[in-house]
Design a protein around this motif. Structure first.
Motif, PDB file in Angstrom:
ATOM      1  N   HIS A   1       2.479   1.813  -3.317  1.00 61.71           N
ATOM      2  CA  HIS A   1       1.176   2.656  -4.052  1.00 61.71           C
ATOM      3  C   HIS A   1       1.205   4.532  -3.614  1.00 61.71           C
ATOM      4  O   HIS A   1       1.335   5.271  -4.373  1.00 61.71           O
ATOM      5  CB  HIS A   1      -0.148   2.223  -3.816  1.00 61.71           C
ATOM      6  CG  HIS A   1      -0.303   1.225  -4.843  1.00 61.71           C
ATOM      7  ND1 HIS A   1      -1.108   1.442  -6.133  1.00 61.71           N
ATOM      8  CD2 HIS A   1      -0.099  -0.137  -4.837  1.00 61.71           C
ATOM      9  CE1 HIS A   1      -1.135   0.361  -6.950  1.00 61.71           C
ATOM     10  NE2 HIS A   1      -0.565  -0.682  -6.412  1.00 61.71           N
ATOM     11  N   TYR A   2       1.494   4.731  -2.362  1.00 62.51           N
ATOM     12  CA  TYR A   2       1.540   5.782  -2.096  1.00 62.51           C
ATOM     13  C   TYR A   2       2.554   6.660  -2.471  1.00 62.51           C
ATOM     14  O   TYR A   2       2.329   7.894  -3.143  1.00 62.51           O
ATOM     15  CB  TYR A   2       1.481   5.974  -0.433  1.00 62.51           C
ATOM     16  CG  TYR A   2       1.545   7.251   0.077  1.00 62.51           C
ATOM     17  CD1 TYR A   2       0.714   8.329   0.086  1.00 62.51           C
ATOM     18  CD2 TYR A   2       2.467   7.520   0.940  1.00 62.51           C
ATOM     19  CE1 TYR A   2       0.594   9.454   0.224  1.00 62.51           C
ATOM     20  CE2 TYR A   2       2.543   8.590   1.669  1.00 62.51           C
ATOM     21  CZ  TYR A   2       1.832   9.826   1.293  1.00 62.51           C
ATOM     22  OH  TYR A   2       1.791  10.960   1.792  1.00 62.51           O
TER      23      TYR A   2
ATOM     24  N   THR B   1       1.937   7.185  -6.154  1.00 65.53           N
ATOM     25  CA  THR B   1       1.098   8.322  -6.301  1.00 65.53           C
ATOM     26  C   THR B   1       1.702   9.798  -5.922  1.00 65.53           C
ATOM     27  O   THR B   1       1.310  10.605  -6.739  1.00 65.53           O
ATOM     28  CB  THR B   1      -0.408   8.061  -5.316  1.00 65.53           C
ATOM     29  OG1 THR B   1      -0.542   6.830  -5.381  1.00 65.53           O
ATOM     30  CG2 THR B   1      -1.502   8.864  -5.634  1.00 65.53           C
TER      31      THR B   1
ATOM     32  N   VAL C   1      -3.521   9.962   2.384  1.00 64.87           N
ATOM     33  CA  VAL C   1      -2.398   8.977   2.840  1.00 64.87           C
ATOM     34  C   VAL C   1      -2.923   7.858   3.282  1.00 64.87           C
ATOM     35  O   VAL C   1      -4.395   7.989   3.811  1.00 64.87           O
ATOM     36  CB  VAL C   1      -1.500   9.703   3.862  1.00 64.87           C
ATOM     37  CG1 VAL C   1      -2.343  10.196   5.009  1.00 64.87           C
ATOM     38  CG2 VAL C   1      -0.627   9.055   4.179  1.00 64.87           C
ATOM     39  N   PRO C   2      -2.386   6.574   3.377  1.00 61.70           N
ATOM     40  CA  PRO C   2      -3.036   5.317   3.889  1.00 61.70           C
ATOM     41  C   PRO C   2      -3.099   5.713   5.342  1.00 61.70           C
ATOM     42  O   PRO C   2      -2.291   6.031   6.038  1.00 61.70           O
ATOM     43  CB  PRO C   2      -2.092   4.300   3.690  1.00 61.70           C
ATOM     44  CG  PRO C   2      -1.543   4.769   2.433  1.00 61.70           C
ATOM     45  CD  PRO C   2      -1.131   6.246   2.570  1.00 61.70           C
TER      46      PRO C   2
ATOM     47  N   GLU D   1       0.699  -1.331  -0.097  1.00 57.47           N
ATOM     48  CA  GLU D   1       0.072   0.035  -0.034  1.00 57.47           C
ATOM     49  C   GLU D   1       0.996   1.107   0.022  1.00 57.47           C
ATOM     50  O   GLU D   1       0.751   2.196  -0.746  1.00 57.47           O
ATOM     51  CB  GLU D   1      -0.876  -0.020   1.302  1.00 57.47           C
ATOM     52  CG  GLU D   1      -2.160   0.846   1.128  1.00 57.47           C
ATOM     53  CD  GLU D   1      -2.849   0.959   2.238  1.00 57.47           C
ATOM     54  OE1 GLU D   1      -2.534   0.079   3.237  1.00 57.47           O
ATOM     55  OE2 GLU D   1      -3.810   1.643   2.636  1.00 57.47           O
ATOM     56  N   LEU D   2       1.781   1.354   0.767  1.00 56.61           N
ATOM     57  CA  LEU D   2       2.957   2.382   0.857  1.00 56.61           C
ATOM     58  C   LEU D   2       3.732   2.634  -0.501  1.00 56.61           C
ATOM     59  O   LEU D   2       3.790   3.648  -0.714  1.00 56.61           O
ATOM     60  CB  LEU D   2       3.896   2.359   1.943  1.00 56.61           C
ATOM     61  CG  LEU D   2       3.190   2.616   3.452  1.00 56.61           C
ATOM     62  CD1 LEU D   2       4.167   2.620   4.622  1.00 56.61           C
ATOM     63  CD2 LEU D   2       2.290   3.876   3.393  1.00 56.61           C
TER      64      LEU D   2
END
Lengths: 670, 311
Positions: free
Chosen positions: B223-224, B227, B309-310, B220-221
């Motif tokens: 991806h962050y 992005t 942000v997640p 997930e991070l």
């Protein structure tokens, strides 16, 4: 905007296309204030035009209906600009001034207040749609509630139940409010905006009600006689045949429905509406004879407004109307194409707009008045007069000699003691003083008692000459009442007015500055309106307006096209589609929101929660919880069950600590 | 010795010399551990050289070389040169200062682009090709370049490609008055760098680098990070956006920072704390944005704020 779907769809396309187009602009402060200036100028212009078109009472709702297109420049900046909100200084001259001064003095821009214009635009759209012409149809209210609900739910997913409840309540209230307004409108007999409250079948008089007659001094009609001829002295708006209590009405007549006027077109493009119905061709020609005196009438009219015409009006022409009709009493009402109408009236015709009398109704006298009327007739000895003209002269003479005109009424009809005499009786026998309604009613009843059919007529007296403009002005204060008398010899109805001539002199003077100003505004409004809508000018006006509009639009579009910018694909970056991990600490969010400012999208959850430290007696639990949360949330290694349990426990502690603090604060406040 | 202990000793040692700048020191060290290079852009006299020297001195066995960049500096002055040995009648390679562990490239923007480019290969691929011969550089090769942001006369701004080779760009900035007084007190008799004793061996540093590579980084991070870096592309104020190399550097530096923090995974806060240092210097602003006063760091800060942000 509900009445204009094309404009609505176009606006929606422009505003919403920002979601699927990639063009963006970087609007600076100057561009923003330009757009705001454009918007305010457009609103001001629209306000003037709407006011000139419609008059003050309908101008505001009408203007609000047009707000969405007028506010478009600002919404465009909001939708297609790169900022999420607009600083307050854009909208306020003073704030903008202060901002400039601050910049000049080397201070930083203080953009304390920001406004997302989309919200304001949404409200404007909602208001405009509720004021639109289709807002009264039944699907409107549920539709707008569902749309609003959809919007609110998609913006705020966390509390759907309370939102739905609030929406249902609001919808119910709105429904009740709408019903209430409809009910009130019916109650007051006002059939809605744009429709005249005039009732051709009933008028209540002030007979038997003490007080002062109050009438509006505003201009109702303006009348310009043809080639300096004299104007008709009396202009009728309606005629009634039955007197009951203090009300004149039209009852028990065979036909009271309105019928369209007959029209003839002797020359192409010259349409005459004939006032009298079912005339033979010859008589029709007589009604449009070139040597008939005529006058030009100009004024504001709503649907079903009565047209002020002399009793012997022959025909009318040049009025721009959707319809014109009359009833059997000669009351003429119009359905104007526009808010202000003008046209020519031909009069001194040889026919009557109204039907011949119906003996039962036009000779009926209320039983209560009969005795008094007979006493008066005995005194007048009308039977001795050979002709109708002589009889009328005697009556007029009697009223002139013995009666006084007064706008201050003192006669009290005592409805609670039926034995005492009526207001009319008191007027005829004792007080000898009253205003035109008394005179007209008494005269009509006297004539009826003596066997002459008579009716009660309301309208205006033409008396105020505006020599500067060569026209006659008819105001609300010139409202008058008189009789229509059946002349059986000529087979026509004639006007008969017994009110002493002094009533004209007793009118309040019209020279106050406010009145002059109101008159000037009204004149300007009507004249401008007519000028604008005249076929010869309409083309030029629309040409100039469209040229200006297209010019401004072209200029703006050209500038925008030059400065446009393409939003690259990155802005619409793919979002993470994988599994989202939730930890027990996430459940703290709702409670934390009450203590902290709302979390920005870019602020990490843990950093945001650290703001809770001052609110907690012991911040160690928070630190430990955050550490565990971070590990469980972002460490791809498999989670440890004991850590999960520990975090659940810590979250429970934090929750209760926050709750305790909240209730303590509540307590201190109370 | 455990990995976090080594990291913390190293940090303490450098901080004892470079006073009042614990965050910058940690980030520069993290940059080194991540295998990247750092560009220090700051005013003269803020301790750039001291920082580089302190790092070099705290590592036992680490070679430290310094090159003062001047307009007449030639590529061979950096890479080395083959000289004919009159006795053997053979060319003998004399390695240049680039063959070292820590290289301080002082005032890098004073050298000509040709010389600056000589560093490109070395920084990017940890190798130097001299006269067709490939020479591998040491596993710990770390460049600390400095440049002066004020003086532009007689300078050659670093080309974008060169800028992209730097993992991070940091500024030391001025310290508080109290810290400055402490610096004075430190240096009354001797320079603290001279007193600095090594606290870690070169092998330990290599171990740290290996540990940083093993810090866990969630999908997930990743991806962050993508992005966040991707948001610079298509930003209206940006003419040249950050490359995937920026995403890579951001991931690696965050991993190294996690080592210094004693964590074995990366949290979004870590990414955010170095994002501006990692991304901003790679961005070329659009002229209108530049002249309306926008700065690359500010743009990155805005993007951090706006990118979800997640949680």
């Amino acid at each position: 905007m509900t009445g204009r779907p094309m404009i609505g769809i176009l606006l929606a396309l422009i505003v919403e296309s920002s979601h699927w187009t990639k063009f963006r602009w970087e609007f600076n402060e100057e561009a923003r204030s330009r757009a705001w200036q454009l918007t305010t100028i457009a609103i001001a212009l629209a306000a003037v035009i709407v006011f000139l078109d419609r008059g003050p009472y309908v101008a505001l709702p009408n203007l609000l209906t047009w707000l969405p297109p007028l506010l478009l420049p600002m919404q465009f900046i909001q939708s297609f600009g790169l900022r999420d909100s607009l600083p307050f200084s854009t909208f306020s001259f003073l704030a903008n001034h202060r901002r400039r001064r601050n910049l000049r003095l080397g201070l930083t821009e203080d953009a304390l207040f920001h406004l997302n214009f989309g919200n304001a635009y949404l409200i404007a759209t909602l208001v405009a749609s509720t004021l639109g012409s289709r807002a009264n149809s039944w699907p409107f209210l549920p539709g707008i509630v569902i749309l609003t609900g959809w919007l609110l739910l998609s913006a705020n997913r966390s509390r759907p139940l309370s939102l739905i409840l609030a929406l249902i309540t609001a919808g119910g209230l709105a429904f009740a409010g709408q019903r209430g307004i409809e009910y009130l409108e019916n109650w007051f007999g006002n059939s809605g905006p744009g429709r005249s409250p005039f009732d051709p079948n009933s008028v209540s008089t002030m007979i038997g009600k003490p007080g002062t007659v109050q009438l509006s001094p505003d201009i109702v009609w303006r009348l310009r006689p043809w080639q300096r001829s004299l104007p008709p002295p009396l202009l009728r708006t309606a005629t009634y045949n039955n007197f009951r209590g203090s009300t004149w009405q039209n009852l028990r007549v065979t036909v009271t429905d309105f019928k369209d006027l007959d029209t003839i077109e002797p020359v192409t493009g010259e349409i005459y509406h004939l006032l009298a119905g079912d005339l033979p061709a010859d008589a029709q020609k007589q009604s449009i004879r070139a040597d008939l005196p005529r006058y030009h009438l100009r004024g504001a009219a709503l649907a079903e407004s009565p047209l002020a015409l002399p009793g012997d009006a022959a025909s009318v022409r040049d009025f721009e109307l959707d319809g014109i009709e009359r009833n059997t009493f000669g009351t003429v009402r119009v359905f104007p194409k526009r808010a202000v109408i003008e046209g020519t009236v031909l009069w001194k015709g040889e026919t009557n707009p109204e039907n011949p009398p119906t003996p039962r109704e036009d000779l009926e006298v209320p039983a209560l008045e009969k005795q008094v009327l007979q006493d008066v007739l005995k005194e007048l000895r009308l039977d001795e007069q050979p002709t109708l003209q002589k009889k009328l002269a005697v009556i007029r003479d009697w009223f002139q000699r013995n009666f006084k005109y007064s706008r201050t009424l003192t006669i009290h009809s005592s409805i609670f003691s039926p034995n005492s005499s009526t207001a009319i009786a008191k007027f005829l026998t004792k007080y000898h003083s009253g205003h035109c309604e008394y005179f007209a009613t008494s005269t009509a009843l006297l004539l009826r008692e003596s066997g002459i059919p008579a009716r009660y007529t309301t309208g205006y007296a033409v008396m105020e000459r505006d020599s500067k403009r060569g026209e006659f002005v008819i105001r609300g204060t010139h409202g008058h009442a008189w009789c229509r008398v059946w002349d059986s010899d000529s087979g026509r109805w004639i006007d008969f007015d017994t009110t002493p001539g002094s009533w004209l002199a007793s009118l309040p003077p019209q020279s106050s500055a406010t009145q002059r100003f109101n008159d000037a505004v009204k004149r300007l409004r009507e004249d401008f309106f007519l000028w604008r809508n005249r076929p010869a000018n309409r083309f030029a006006v629309s040409l100039v307006m469209s040229a200006i509009g297209l010019g401004v639009a072209g200029f703006v579009i050209r500038k925008l096209w030059k400065s446009k910018r393409r939003l690259a694909a990155a802005k619409i970056a793919t979002t993470y589609q994988g599994p989202l991990i939730r930890t027990p600490l996430h459940s703290l969010e709702r409670q934390a929101e009450k203590h902290l400012a709302s979390r920005a999208p870019g602020q990490p959850f843990a950093a945001w929660l650290l703001g809770l430290r001052p609110a907690l007696p012991d911040s160690n639990a928070l630190d430990e919880a955050i550490e565990l949360h971070q590990r469980l949330r972002f460490d791809p290694a498999p989670p440890v069950t004991s850590e999960l349990d520990r975090l659940t426990e810590l979250t429970g502690q934090l929750k209760s600590a926050l709750k305790a603090r909240a209730s303590r604060r509540e307590f201190q406040r109370s | 010795m455990s990995i976090p202990a080594t990291a913390s000793r190293l940090e303490t040692a450098v901080c004892s010399v470079v006073r009042g700048q614990p965050e910058v020191v940690r980030r520069v060290l993290a940059c080194m551990i991540s295998g990247g290079h750092v560009l220090l852009e700051d005013f003269p006299g803020t301790g750039k050289t001291t920082l580089a020297k302190a790092i070099a001195k705290s590592i036992r066995g680490a070679m430290f070389k310094r090159v003062q960049f001047t307009p007449d500096l030639l590529p061979s002055d950096i890479l080395g040169i083959s000289v004919l040995d009159p006795r053997t009648q053979e060319f003998r390679f004399h390695p240049g200062p680039v063959f070292t562990d820590i290289l301080l490239a002082d005032e890098i923007n004073r050298a000509s682009p040709r010389t600056q480019s000589a560093l490109l290969e070395a920084m990017g691929e940890r190798q130097a090709t001299i006269e067709g011969q490939r020479h591998d550089l040491d596993g710990m090769f770390f460049v600390i370049a400095t440049q002066n942001p004020v003086e532009f006369r007689g300078t050659y701004p670093l080309p974008e490609a060169q800028m992209d080779r730097f993992s991070m760009q940091c500024a030391l900035g001025y310290v508080s008055a109290a810290e400055e007084a402490a610096i004075l007190a430190d240096q009354t008799e001797t320079h603290p760098v001279d007193r600095l004793a090594p606290v870690a061996t070169r092998e330990e540093i290599l171990e740290l680098m290996a540990a940083a590579r093993h810090v866990r980084f969630s999908e997930e991070l990743r991806h962050y990070v993508v992005t966040l870096v991707g948001a610079t592309r298509g930003h209206p104020s940006v003419q040249l956006a950050a490359s995937p190399r920026a995403s890579l550097a951001l991931m690696k530096v965050s991993q190294a920072l996690a080592v210094f923090q004693g964590d074995d995974f990366v949290s979004p806060e870590l990414i955010q704390s170095v994002a501006a240092d990692v991304i901003a210097h790679r961005i070329v602003l659009a002229p209108e944005a530049k002249y309306s006063g926008a700065s690359a760091r500010q743009i990155v800060a805005d993007l951090i704020e706006q990118t979800p942000v997640p949680v």
